[in-house]
Scaffold this active site. Structure first.
Site, PDB file in Angstrom:
ATOM      1  N   CYS A   2       0.840  -1.189   0.000  1.00 20.65           N
ATOM      2  CA  CYS A   2       0.000   0.000   0.000  1.00 20.65           C
ATOM      3  C   CYS A   2       0.881   1.248   0.000  1.00 20.65           C
ATOM      4  CB  CYS A   2      -0.961   0.068   1.179  1.00 20.65           C
ATOM      5  SG  CYS A   2      -2.165  -1.245   1.202  1.00 20.65           S
ATOM      6  N   GLY A 100      -1.387  -0.884   6.380  1.00 14.06           N
ATOM      7  CA  GLY A 100      -1.132  -1.641   7.617  1.00 14.06           C
ATOM      8  C   GLY A 100      -2.285  -2.582   7.870  1.00 14.06           C
ATOM      9  N   GLU A 484      18.668 -17.642  -4.370  1.00 10.16           N
ATOM     10  CA  GLU A 484      18.311 -16.318  -4.876  1.00 10.16           C
ATOM     11  C   GLU A 484      17.935 -16.380  -6.362  1.00 10.16           C
ATOM     12  OE1 GLU A 484      17.443 -13.651  -3.669  1.00 10.16           O
ATOM     13  OE2 GLU A 484      17.786 -12.129  -5.187  1.00 10.16           O
ATOM     14  N   LYS A 488      14.307 -15.283  -7.836  1.00  5.94           N
ATOM     15  CA  LYS A 488      14.141 -14.263  -8.892  1.00  5.94           C
ATOM     16  C   LYS A 488      13.215 -14.784  -9.982  1.00  5.94           C
ATOM     17  CE  LYS A 488      15.103 -11.341  -7.407  1.00  5.94           C
ATOM     18  NZ  LYS A 488      15.500 -11.323  -6.068  1.00  5.94           N
ATOM     19  N   HIS A 507      18.818 -36.263  -2.337  1.00  8.45           N
ATOM     20  CA  HIS A 507      17.833 -36.636  -1.317  1.00  8.45           C
ATOM     21  C   HIS A 507      16.431 -36.178  -1.691  1.00  8.45           C
ATOM     22  CE1 HIS A 507      21.123 -37.988   1.163  1.00  8.45           C
ATOM     23  NE2 HIS A 507      21.748 -36.866   0.845  1.00  8.45           N
TER      24      HIS A 507
END
Ligand code: G6P
Length: 611
Positions: A2, A100, A484, A488, A507
């Site tokens: 927001c 919030g 990472e 992305k 595994h």
């Protein structure tokens, strides 16, 4: 999460609000709305982006020198016209925009329903608007007092702006837990979730603190606490240039930010290495260095990409400084009743400095008596202000929702800190210390070279664009890079991707590998190189397609993998900074080829200010 904008002054508010909302749209883009006041009040809101709002408003009355606007990231209630902000109270007295979560909204809603209130939306914000109105109508209170009384009874987080239908000369703003900045102009004030929409109007800003309430009129700003104690506004000058918040010829902010990395790294390094390259100085933490040196252990707390940077930090600190490290998701840490010792050092990593869970974890750690250090990008952000000491990244505003330049600067800042502490703890030799400082200085140039592979990566993106699943593998320092890279891809192309430690593949994930599964292996030359070449063989034996990131001049993996991208050689400590770049570009180009909205991926928000 927001975006909020407000204006009060002599100019027409609407163009300022719309431009501001576009700058804030990276925070959420499910719906947008404005309220304008000029004797009368008007509210326009609609599901969709700010451009949808502009189309909707076209031809309507947009006059008014007071106004506020909102771009939403839905929490309570699906994205639709009714749930969009601003929300108007049942009897029309108050208009509210909010960022919030009001946690006790259901109790308040029930009480209000019992008093005859009706609700149109599913939002907690409409409850708050009605609660303020209920207090206002049931006592002899001014609008401002009603707002403060309501907020005293509310639990949760908010940054909000309130208009009152009859008192058409001021705006009331308040903050607890979610960010809010006031821009101070010449007989005009601006309000925003961050400084980016303000900077083209004024460089003078006030960062509101929790429980602050601001009453803004054209020529006056009153700042007080929720409990009516007057406060003296702390006006600060910000150093933010317009070019930093525009695309500057790039198709997307994400691409601009990927290509900015050689410069953003230089900014992160600037002034922190002595001219003779012998010492590292980190001004923001100089007073607490002895506590870090003597720490019992380090706790690194973060979310998302910042958490991945934290994982690299774990390898760095354990390897170089021989300090035990635990890396924690802030959202788990804060609710786990964690053991925190007074001689622990907590490092909170956050690009925005506003992530609600990380901020809460910071407060928890400070209450437990630990030293808390922030590694933040946004200057003046909540985490930067709530921590005992800190390191700023100086990477400039990051607007693409998928974090790129912040990650490489975070790893650089962690490398700095780990090196400095290792040197002071005498866990590395002087020779290694100085050679690593020299190598760190070389990294921006090497990153620039890494970026020259962009055309090659674009071609590979074309090959992989139709895949439904990806596996990313790495070992040691490159395992967090695998995580990472997978993140992305998921974030912006909506392709399912998993990051795994290469050996752990046996595994479980190996069962997924077939001739349709692209496997991205980050396999630069380090101490696990031989091991990862075996892992590549294991993938190839199962007909997986291997795309490997290798060190320049590598011939062994080149002969095994289907596709390779070379990156410049560096020490393994800093290899994540270079190795992540081709993965950023790969996900970017795949997302573009799939027609995805790279800068505004579905369901995501840049700054997660709710838990
Ligand atoms: C969101 C963003 C991510 C970011 C994460 C943590 O999920 O989309 O890019 O890594 O929040 O944000 P922070 O600002 O604390 O680093």
């Amino acid at each position: 999460m927001c975006g909020i904008i407000g204006y009060i002054g002599k100019k027409q508010a609407y163009p300022i609000l719309i431009k501001g909302l576009k700058r804030l749209e990276y925070r959420g883009y499910d719906s947008a709305g404005v309220a304008l006041m000029d004797g009368s009040t008007r509210v326009y809101k609609i599901k969709g982006k700010v451009t949808d709002l502009e189309n909707f408003v076209a031809g309507r009355d947009i006059s008014g020198t007071i106004g506020m606007g909102h771009t939403r990231w839905a929490t309570h209630g699906e994205p639709n016209d009714v749930n969009a902000h601003p929300h108007v109270s049942s009897n029309g007295h108050f208009i509210v925009i909010h960022n919030g979560i009001i946690e006790n909204y259901s109790v308040l809603k029930e009480m209000l329903i019992n008093h005859g209130y009706h609700f149109e939306s599913e939002t907690d914000t409409e409850v708050l608007a009605n609660f303020i109105e209920y207090i206002y109508l049931n006592g002899d209170f001014s609008p401002e007092v009603a707002v403060r009384m309501a907020l005293q009874k509310v639990s949760g987080a908010y940054a909000l702006v309130v208009m009152h239908r009859d008192d058409t000369k001021y705006l009331i703003a308040a903050r607890k837990g979610s960010p809010l900045v006031i821009g101070v102009g010449d007989n005009e004030y601006f309000l925003a979730s961050d400084a980016t929409p303000i900077v083209e109007h004024t460089k003078s800003v006030i960062y509101l603190n929790d429980n602050d309430v601001a009453i803004l009129s054209t020529n006056e700003l009153k700042l007080k606490t929720l409990y009516n104690d007057e406060l003296i506004p702390d006006i600060q000058e910000i150093d933010l240039k317009i070019g930093e918040i525009e695309k500057s010829g790039y198709d997307h902010f994400m691409l601009k930010e990927i290509f900015e990395q050689p410069y953003t790294l230089i900014n992160t390094l600037r002034g922190r290495i002595s001219p003779d390259m012998q010492e590292i100085t980190l001004g923001g933490i100089s007073s607490v260095v002895p506590r870090i040196v003597n720490a019992r252990r380090l706790l690194i707390i973060a979310c998302g990409t910042s958490w991945h940077a934290g994982l690299v930090g774990e390898y760095l600190f354990e390897d170089l400084a021989r300090l035990p490290v635990e890396v924690e998701y802030a959202s788990e840490f804060r609710y786990r009743n964690p053991v925190i010792y007074q001689d622990d050092v907590v490092i909170a990593i956050s690009q925005s400095g506003e992530t609600a869970d990380t901020l809460a974890a910071v407060k928890l750690a400070r209450e437990a008596g630990a030293l808390v250090i922030g590694i933040c990008n946004v200057v003046g952000s909540s985490i930067a202000r709530e921590t005992d000491a800190g390191i700023y990244l100086y990477a400039g505003p990051e607007i693409g929702v998928a974090s790129t330049k912040a990650f490489t600067s975070q790893v650089t800042a962690l490398a700095f800190l780990a090196l400095m502490i290792a040197h002071k703890r005498e866990t590395i030799t002087n020779e290694l210390y100085h050679s690593l400082i020299r190598e760190l200085i070389e990294i921006p140039r090497k990153l620039e070279k890494t970026l020259t592979a962009h055309d090659e990566i674009k071609k590979l993106a074309n090959i992989f664009r139709f895949a439904n699943n990806f596996l990313y593998l790495g070992r040691g320092y490159l395992f967090p890079v695998a995580l990472e890279g997978a993140l992305k891809l998921k974030e912006i192309s909506y392709i399912h991707a998993e990051g795994y430690p290469a050996a752990e593949m046996k595994h479980g994930p190996i069962a997924l590998i077939d001739d349709k599964m692209p496997v991205v292996v980050i396999a630069t030359k380090d101490k696990t190189y031989d091991k990862i070449t075996s892992n590549i063989m294991e993938v190839k034996a199962r007909k997986g397609t291997v795309f490997a990131i290798v060190t320049e001049g590598d011939t062994i993996i080149k002969n095994m993998a289907d596709y390779v991208i070379e990156i410049p050689e560096t020490v393994e400590y800093f290899s994540p900074i270079l190795a992540v770049v081709p993965l950023q570009l790969l996900s970017y180009y795949i997302a573009v080829l799939r027609g995805c909205n790279v800068d505004q991926p579905r369901n995501l928000a840049k700054s997660v200010t709710v838990e």
